[in-house]
Enzyme design. Structure first.
Site, PDB file in Angstrom:
ATOM      1  N   ASP A   1       0.862  -1.183   0.000  1.00  0.00           N
ATOM      2  CA  ASP A   1       0.000   0.000   0.000  1.00  0.00           C
ATOM      3  C   ASP A   1       0.900   1.235   0.000  1.00  0.00           C
ATOM      4  OD1 ASP A   1      -1.637   2.127   0.625  1.00  0.00           O
ATOM      5  OD2 ASP A   1      -2.679   1.110   2.265  1.00  0.00           O
TER       6      ASP A   1
ATOM      7  N   SER B   1      -1.950  14.914 -13.626  1.00  0.00           N
ATOM      8  CA  SER B   1      -3.224  14.901 -14.360  1.00  0.00           C
ATOM      9  C   SER B   1      -3.505  16.273 -14.945  1.00  0.00           C
ATOM     10  CB  SER B   1      -4.368  14.543 -13.404  1.00  0.00           C
ATOM     11  OG  SER B   1      -5.620  14.718 -14.032  1.00  0.00           O
TER      12      SER B   1
ATOM     13  N   TYR C   1      -9.328  15.348  -4.852  1.00  0.00           N
ATOM     14  CA  TYR C   1      -8.405  14.702  -5.794  1.00  0.00           C
ATOM     15  C   TYR C   1      -7.527  15.714  -6.544  1.00  0.00           C
ATOM     16  CZ  TYR C   1      -7.159  12.140 -10.139  1.00  0.00           C
ATOM     17  OH  TYR C   1      -6.501  11.578 -11.211  1.00  0.00           O
TER      18      TYR C   1
ATOM     19  N   LYS D   1      -3.224  16.121  -7.366  1.00  0.00           N
ATOM     20  CA  LYS D   1      -2.574  16.076  -8.680  1.00  0.00           C
ATOM     21  C   LYS D   1      -1.745  17.337  -8.914  1.00  0.00           C
ATOM     22  CE  LYS D   1      -3.334  12.122  -9.363  1.00  0.00           C
ATOM     23  NZ  LYS D   1      -2.380  11.106  -9.818  1.00  0.00           N
TER      24      LYS D   1
ATOM     25  N   THR E   1      -8.532  12.592 -20.001  1.00  0.00           N
ATOM     26  CA  THR E   1      -9.436  11.518 -19.544  1.00  0.00           C
ATOM     27  C   THR E   1      -9.106  10.240 -20.314  1.00  0.00           C
ATOM     28  OG1 THR E   1     -11.155  13.057 -18.881  1.00  0.00           O
ATOM     29  CG2 THR E   1     -11.829  10.787 -19.285  1.00  0.00           C
TER      30      THR E   1
HETATM   31  N1  LIG Z   1      -7.724   7.537 -16.096  1.00  0.00           N
HETATM   32  C1  LIG Z   1      -7.650   8.877 -16.170  1.00  0.00           C
HETATM   33  O1  LIG Z   1      -8.462   9.530 -16.841  1.00  0.00           O
HETATM   34  C2  LIG Z   1      -6.547   9.592 -15.486  1.00  0.00           C
HETATM   35  C3  LIG Z   1      -5.739   8.995 -14.545  1.00  0.00           C
HETATM   36  N2  LIG Z   1      -4.742   9.723 -13.953  1.00  0.00           N
HETATM   37  C4  LIG Z   1      -3.898   9.101 -12.950  1.00  0.00           C
HETATM   38  O2  LIG Z   1      -3.322   7.939 -13.478  1.00  0.00           O
HETATM   39  C5  LIG Z   1      -2.942   7.087 -12.430  1.00  0.00           C
HETATM   40  C6  LIG Z   1      -3.336   5.666 -12.769  1.00  0.00           C
HETATM   41  O3  LIG Z   1      -4.735   5.563 -12.810  1.00  0.00           O
HETATM   42  P1  LIG Z   1      -5.530   4.743 -13.917  1.00  0.00           P
HETATM   43  O4  LIG Z   1      -4.618   3.849 -14.639  1.00  0.00           O
HETATM   44  O5  LIG Z   1      -6.326   5.697 -14.686  1.00  0.00           O
HETATM   45  O6  LIG Z   1      -6.581   3.926 -13.041  1.00  0.00           O
HETATM   46  P2  LIG Z   1      -6.466   2.477 -12.371  1.00  0.00           P
HETATM   47  O7  LIG Z   1      -7.493   2.450 -11.318  1.00  0.00           O
HETATM   48  O8  LIG Z   1      -6.491   1.435 -13.414  1.00  0.00           O
HETATM   49  O9  LIG Z   1      -5.007   2.489 -11.762  1.00  0.00           O
HETATM   50  C7  LIG Z   1      -4.696   2.941 -10.472  1.00  0.00           C
HETATM   51  C8  LIG Z   1      -3.795   1.901  -9.855  1.00  0.00           C
HETATM   52  O10 LIG Z   1      -3.343   2.365  -8.592  1.00  0.00           O
HETATM   53  C9  LIG Z   1      -3.428   1.276  -7.714  1.00  0.00           C
HETATM   54  N3  LIG Z   1      -3.551   1.725  -6.339  1.00  0.00           N
HETATM   55  C10 LIG Z   1      -4.588   2.389  -5.785  1.00  0.00           C
HETATM   56  N4  LIG Z   1      -4.350   2.590  -4.484  1.00  0.00           N
HETATM   57  C11 LIG Z   1      -3.149   2.030  -4.217  1.00  0.00           C
HETATM   58  C12 LIG Z   1      -2.363   1.905  -3.052  1.00  0.00           C
HETATM   59  N5  LIG Z   1      -2.802   2.395  -1.885  1.00  0.00           N
HETATM   60  N6  LIG Z   1      -1.172   1.286  -3.134  1.00  0.00           N
HETATM   61  C13 LIG Z   1      -0.742   0.775  -4.315  1.00  0.00           C
HETATM   62  N7  LIG Z   1      -1.434   0.868  -5.460  1.00  0.00           N
HETATM   63  C14 LIG Z   1      -2.635   1.489  -5.400  1.00  0.00           C
HETATM   64  C15 LIG Z   1      -4.657   0.504  -8.137  1.00  0.00           C
HETATM   65  O11 LIG Z   1      -4.665  -0.812  -7.626  1.00  0.00           O
HETATM   66  C16 LIG Z   1      -4.527   0.579  -9.641  1.00  0.00           C
HETATM   67  O12 LIG Z   1      -3.761  -0.485 -10.150  1.00  0.00           O
HETATM   68  C17 LIG Z   1      -3.604   7.639 -11.167  1.00  0.00           C
HETATM   69  O13 LIG Z   1      -2.626   8.318 -10.397  1.00  0.00           O
HETATM   70  C18 LIG Z   1      -4.604   8.636 -11.713  1.00  0.00           C
HETATM   71  O14 LIG Z   1      -4.844   9.684 -10.813  1.00  0.00           O
HETATM   72  C19 LIG Z   1      -4.490  11.009 -14.277  1.00  0.00           C
HETATM   73  C20 LIG Z   1      -5.250  11.628 -15.196  1.00  0.00           C
HETATM   74  C21 LIG Z   1      -6.337  10.980 -15.866  1.00  0.00           C
HETATM   75  C1  LIG Z   2     -10.814   9.988 -12.770  1.00  0.00           C
HETATM   76  C2  LIG Z   2     -11.043  11.020 -13.845  1.00  0.00           C
HETATM   77  O1  LIG Z   2     -12.019  10.573 -14.713  1.00  0.00           O
HETATM   78  C3  LIG Z   2      -9.795  11.257 -14.619  1.00  0.00           C
HETATM   79  O2  LIG Z   2      -8.743  11.422 -13.721  1.00  0.00           O
HETATM   80  C4  LIG Z   2      -8.232  12.638 -13.857  1.00  0.00           C
HETATM   81  O3  LIG Z   2      -7.230  12.961 -13.308  1.00  0.00           O
HETATM   82  C5  LIG Z   2      -9.023  13.456 -14.748  1.00  0.00           C
HETATM   83  O4  LIG Z   2      -9.879  14.255 -13.994  1.00  0.00           O
HETATM   84  C6  LIG Z   2      -9.754  12.445 -15.534  1.00  0.00           C
HETATM   85  O5  LIG Z   2     -10.941  12.878 -16.059  1.00  0.00           O
END
Ligand SMILES: NC(=O)C1=CN([C@@H]2O[C@H](COP(=O)(O)OP(=O)(O)OC[C@H]3O[C@@H](n4cnc5c(N)ncnc54)[C@H](O)[C@@H]3O)[C@@H](O)[C@H]2O)C=CC1
Ligand SMILES: C[C@H](O)[C@@H]1OC(=O)[C@H](O)[C@@H]1O
Length: 254
Positions: free
Chosen positions: A64, A144, A157, A161, A189
């Protein structure tokens, strides 16, 4: 051309989404890859299998990121397995959408701890290892578009970021003397689990798509090139920078 040949790359939160794509992409570019993951053993194993299918070595370490010791353990296990740390991709994050006025304290605090504290500890642990190695390194933090703009249901959130990008700006200064570069990726996104429920609403998804001049929401694979670039020697003179990868969403006022 392989941009990360011979490097050891660490990625947090890499069992799904952007982290998973980055981990596999780094392996395709010649890196051995160590992933951190929170809970889903099967997803982590599948990611390691995909890394190993490229011919590179992979290792999954459970933990974690909100716990300070997780970062030390992650870096120590990476060094034990592959001898060094060249790149840290700080990616793990959560975004539990919730209204501002009745935001539960636990939701606020957990989001801060995972996204902001987790980034701080991971970057610090990787940097200490890179300084001890004495040959520099690269840190890429997944921030982000939300570092630049707000969200009605993201008041807990968006500050994390902005904070992660600010961390990269300050660590770029603190670590420049050690030839460690620190940069942020600002995705728009991207279709992943983090927003699956939010975008299950057709009207919301159609609206978000309409905001993107390139005509579609992003895929995790769209983030790989920018992350690999920032991690690689192609970006040797890039530090303290933010790379916005959003299909043009941010500039689309009217
Ligand atoms: N999907 C989107 O539109 C956007 C995502 N982001 C950022 O991208 C990053 C990755 O997210 P995504 O791939 O989109 O979603 P996701 O939910 O697939 O990935 C997030 C990952 O972080 C892991 N995680 C969460 N809490 C945790 C913890 N306490 N310890 C270890 N791992 C943990 C989850 O298990 C997951 O594998 C995040 O930091 C998110 O804020 C930024 C901008 C846009
Ligand atoms: C979780 C949101 O959909 C995603 O994460 C971000 O950082 C942006 O706001 C995206 O829209």
């Amino acid at each position: 051309m392989k941009l990360l040949e011979g490097k050891t790359v660490l990625v947090t939160g890499a069992s799904t989404g952007i982290g998973r794509a980055a981990a596999i992409g780094a392996a395709q570019h010649g890196a051995d890859v160590v992933i951190n993951y929170h809970s889903r053993d099967e997803d982590a194993e599948a990611c390691i299998a995909a890394i190993e299918a490229t011919g590179q070595r992979g290792l999954a370490v459970k933990g974690d990121v909100a716990e300070p010791d997780t970062a030390k353990d992650f870096v120590a296990k990476a060094v034990e397995a592959f001898g060094k740390v060249d790149v840290m991709v700080n990616n793990a994050g959560i975004c539990p959408f919730h209204a501002f006025l009745d935001m539960p304290v636990e939701t606020f605090e957990r989001t801060m701890r995972v996204n902001m504290h987790g980034a701080y500890f991971m970057v610090q642990a990787a940097a200490n290892q890179m300084v001890a190695q004495g040959h520099g390194g690269a840190i890429v933090a997944v921030s982000s578009i939300s570092a630049l703009v707000g969200g009605e249901y993201q008041t807990h959130y968006t500050p994390t970021k902005a904070g992660v990008h600010s961390l990269m700006q300050s660590t770029a200064i603190a670590l420049g003397k050690y030839k460690i570069r620190c940069n942020s990726l600002l995705p728009g996104t991207i279709l992943t689990e983090i927003n699956k429920d939010d975008l299950a609403d057709d009207a919301k998804r159609t609206y978000m798509e309409s905001r993107v001049p390139l005509g579609r929401l992003g895929a995790p694979e769209d983030m790989v090139g920018p992350i690999v670039f920032l991690a690689s020697d192609m970006a040797a003179y890039v530090t303290g920078a933010a790379l916005l990868v959003d299909g043009g969403m941010f500039v689309n006022l009217q």
